[in-house]
Write a protein that holds these residues in place. Structure first.
Motif, short mmCIF file in Angstrom:
data_model
loop_
_atom_site.label_atom_id
_atom_site.label_comp_id
_atom_site.label_asym_id
_atom_site.label_seq_id
_atom_site.Cartn_x
_atom_site.Cartn_y
_atom_site.Cartn_z
N ALA A 172 0.81 -1.22 0.00
CA ALA A 172 0.00 0.00 0.00
C ALA A 172 0.84 1.26 0.00
O ALA A 172 0.31 2.37 -0.07
CB ALA A 172 -0.94 0.00 1.21
N ALA A 467 -12.05 -1.27 3.12
CA ALA A 467 -11.44 -1.45 1.81
C ALA A 467 -11.92 -2.73 1.12
O ALA A 467 -12.32 -2.71 -0.05
CB ALA A 467 -9.92 -1.46 1.93
N PHE A 468 -11.92 -3.86 1.85
CA PHE A 468 -12.21 -5.15 1.22
C PHE A 468 -13.42 -5.86 1.82
O PHE A 468 -13.75 -6.97 1.40
CB PHE A 468 -10.98 -6.07 1.33
N THR A 499 -5.29 2.50 3.55
CA THR A 499 -5.53 1.31 2.73
C THR A 499 -6.80 1.45 1.91
O THR A 499 -6.85 1.08 0.73
CB THR A 499 -5.63 0.07 3.64
N HIS A 500 -7.85 2.00 2.52
CA HIS A 500 -9.10 2.24 1.79
C HIS A 500 -8.88 3.21 0.63
O HIS A 500 -9.35 2.98 -0.50
CB HIS A 500 -10.15 2.79 2.77
N ASN A 502 -6.04 3.86 -0.93
CA ASN A 502 -5.21 3.22 -1.95
C ASN A 502 -6.03 2.25 -2.80
O ASN A 502 -5.87 2.18 -4.03
CB ASN A 502 -4.06 2.47 -1.27
N HIS A 503 -6.93 1.50 -2.15
CA HIS A 503 -7.77 0.55 -2.89
C HIS A 503 -8.67 1.27 -3.89
O HIS A 503 -8.82 0.83 -5.05
CB HIS A 503 -8.61 -0.24 -1.88
N GLN A 677 -12.00 -8.43 -9.54
CA GLN A 677 -10.77 -9.16 -9.22
C GLN A 677 -10.30 -10.08 -10.34
O GLN A 677 -9.22 -10.67 -10.27
CB GLN A 677 -10.98 -10.01 -7.94
#
Length: 701
Positions: A172, A467-468, A499-500, A502-503, A677
């Motif tokens: 990240a 994020a995921f 992280t969120h 960046n995602h 994905q």
């Protein structure tokens, strides 16, 4: 000569030479104490040194904030145990040789412990010594040994999760390669530490047993020598040698108890930015409700006839006073935050209204939307305020830098501002003024994310990783190490937001690459390859076409760093082809080696999802005729694709669909929205040195 000394780093050698020799010298001294007879004065000095050393070890353990700050503790434990045993041997020798001369035969320290601490009564001394042995052996040492054993097992079990967390931060852009190496080394050192502590605790248990046996041997040996060799009566010999033995045992066991306590402190503490004293006081005396309930219980006991009423009621009053003070402090803090936020909002609104009323309208009133924006509630302001040591700004800069290194262009700057209309702990991420992501943060806590294999539950507030979408919970910092041991990935609030962000940047890469970024990229390339760019753009390839091809690549997360290959391919095919999709296909074929490496790394045998021949024929016919896919076939395609992706991910394999070159663009557009994905590759994009294995097949039925 001076140059030679500087090259050989002689000053550094002189500074550390005594440290290097400390271990061997100490071992030689311990062995000498076991073999050579020592005078009483030397014994007094060494016994005093042993007591001082044990106190220093305990205090270092108390003030240590993280276990690895005292990573030498297992070795120190071994040396201190050997020192005590050597002193026991030396004192036993002098007690048996000179004990008949009186209580001071083994030195003043042994005499003091044998007389003043137990009043010169050998029966009391035996009882006190036995109690110390029981406390040390049965309680402290046994508990610390068990905790070290369980801690070593859980640390080893939690290593994969912690390594994944480090890799996630590295990917990240939150940390660099050097920081990742340091963290990996720290994880390994922590595992080694707990393993060493598991073994070192056995030294302390053995030392306690040895102390008990040495006491029995000294008493029996003293009686035999005093009666048979020195002509003492049984009563006199028993009194003299027993007191000397008790003093010797106490002067050895008290430091042993202190060091055992230090071992317990080391293995029971939880790593944080506070030492053990700050943790205990801050967490024991932090809740007014606990104080009130404790006061109620003590007060009821204090009103029972026959109880020490005065003492109990004094503690009741003290606890109630502490509860009142803590409650007042909580109210002051909460009201201060609310009033500050209200004042800031009111003053900003008043200032804005005043400015609008007094100023004429101008072009400066036209506000353009930021490409990327991050808005935070007022409780999250410290996270983005560098004056308050906020880490989010640093991590955002790291995200942009890592993105530029991986994808080949610099994303727009991220405009961060507070928004009092948001809930205090909420944040939202905007793309061109439109919200694309939102989350809630508890800034004083840590998020423990279950990557799928974590064991057990954690006390905390359940939530989801923004994020995921993984299951997670907010935990207190004291539970951080326990969560990592159980296999959870534990991240701080700034990392959650970073992280969120960046995602979402990776999901919307093509939207971030505008004509402005295209021109800036061209300016950068012109410095490296001026002639090539001048001959191609805009004479052969228009800036619009160039931008569209690059945007197509980025939409499928293909890096555009290899600009030389991209420009050479466009220069070759643009004279005969002007369709951006066809040009993108040719560029992807030339970038096949990089695309294959991005999807599969260095694996020689790559595992992919394939299409059944009958389905492939149906899709090619539909593409050539320009007709739509039948609804039944389309539904089956979506269902089987979902099943194949799930199987690939369960086997730890990348979800890559390998298709005929003519179908790649159509299937990419059709499947990308439902399965972000999934990566769709054509057979022409696979490197020749890779072996393809189809582990899942999508059919027509």
């Amino acid at each position: 000569m001076a140059n030679l000394a500087s090259k050989l780093r002689l000053p550094a050698f002189k500074e550390t030479q005594w440290q290097i020799m400390a271990g061997p010298v100490l071992i030689m001294l311990i062995l000498a104490m076991m073999v050579l007879p020592l005078p009483a004065f030397i014994l007094d000095t060494l016994f005093t040194f042993n007591i001082v050393l044990s106190l220093m070890i305990l205090l270092v353990a108390m003030f240590t904030q993280k276990t690895l700050e005292f990573s030498a503790f297992p070795t120190v434990l071994l040396f201190s145990t050997l020192l005590r045993l050597a002193l026991n041997i030396a004192s036993t020798r002098i007690i048996l040789m000179e004990g008949h001369t009186g209580a001071a035969a083994a030195g003043r320290v042994v005499e003091a412990f044998g007389h003043f601490l137990v009043g010169g009564n050998f029966a009391i001394g035996i009882v006190v010594f036995a109690i110390l042995i029981i406390i040390n052996f049965m309680v402290i040492t046994k508990g610390a040994g068990r905790i070290a054993e369980v801690g070593a097992r859980f640390v080893l079990d939690g290593m994969p999760g912690r390594q994944m967390a480090i890799d996630a931060d590295l990917n990240a852009g939150l940390i660099g390669e050097d920081e990742a190496k340091r963290r990996r080394a720290e994880v390994t050192q922590e595992s080694d530490f707990y393993g060493s502590m598991d073994g070192a605790s056995k030294f302390v248990r053995g030392d306690a047993i040895a102390g008990l046996l040495i006491m029995a041997i000294n008493v029996l040996g003293g009686l035999t020598i005093g009666v048979l060799q020195h002509g003492l009566s049984v009563a006199d010999a028993g009194q003299t040698y027993t007191l000397l033995t008790i003093g010797d045992g106490l002067v050895a066991q008290i430091p042993a108890l202190i060091i055992s306590t230090a071992a317990g402190v080391i293995v029971t503490r939880v790593s944080s930015e506070q030492d053990i004293g700050e943790q205990m006081v801050g967490q024991l005396f932090n809740s007014p409700r606990v104080m009130v309930l404790s006061a109620a219980v003590i007060g009821l006991l204090g009103m029972i006839p026959g109880m020490p009423n005065l003492v109990f009621l004094m503690f009741t009053a003290a606890l109630l006073g502490l509860a009142w003070w803590l409650r007042g402090r909580e109210l002051d803090d909460a009201s201060g935050k609310r009033s500050n936020a209200r004042e800031d909002k009111d003053s900003a609104s008043a200032q804005a209204a005043n400015d609008q009323a007094t100023a004429e309208a101008s072009w400066s009133d036209v506000e353009l939307e930021d490409v990327l924006g991050l808005e935070v509630g007022y409780r999250l302001i410290p996270m983005v305020d560098s004056a308050q040591d906020g880490q989010l700004l640093v991590r955002v800069r790291g995200i942009r830098k890592k993105f530029a290194q991986e994808m080949g262009f610099l994303p727009p700057a991220i405009h961060i501002r507070d928004n009092l209309d948001l809930a205090p702990g909420d944040y939202r991420i905007l793309l061109k003024g439109v919200e694309i992501g939102r989350g809630e943060i508890q800034p004083e806590r840590w998020m423990a994310i279950n990557p799928g294999y974590a064991e057990g539950d954690l006390p905390g507030t359940p939530c989801e990783d923004p994020a995921f979408g993984l299951p997670a919970c907010w935990i207190d910092e004291v539970m951080r190490e326990q969560a990592q041991i159980q296999g959870f990935t534990v991240v701080d609030p700034s990392s959650v937001v970073a992280t969120h962000l960046n995602h979402l940047i990776m999901l919307h890469t093509e939207e971030l690459f505008s004509r402005q970024e295209t021109q800036q990229l061209l300016d950068r390339i012109t410095k490296e390859m001026p002639k090539l760019v001048e001959d191609l753009i805009p004479g052969v390839v228009s800036l619009t076409l160039f931008h569209k091809v690059l945007q197509n690549l980025l939409a499928e997360r293909v890096s555009i760093r290899d600009m030389r290959t991209i420009i050479d391919t466009l220069a070759e095919f643009v004279p005969v082809q002007s369709d951006p999709d066809e040009l993108t296909t040719q560029v992807r074929i030339r970038l096949g080696r990089a695309i294959t490496s991005q999807c599969f790394g260095n694996e020689k045998n790559i595992k992919v999802i394939g299409l059944d021949n009958s389905l492939e024929k149906i899709l090619i016919q539909a593409l050539q005729s320009g007709s739509a896919i039948e609804p039944g076939i389309a539904d089956n395609l979506m269902r089987q694709t979902d099943k194949a992706i799930t199987e690939q991910q369960a086997n730890g394999v990348s979800a890559v669909l390998l298709v005929n070159p003519g179908l790649r663009v159509m299937l990419t557009r059709y499947l990308r929205r439902a399965f972000p994905q999934l990566t769709v590759l054509s057979t022409l994009e696979i490197s020749n040195n890779r072996t393809v294995q189809m582990t899942a097949v999508i059919g027509a039925n």
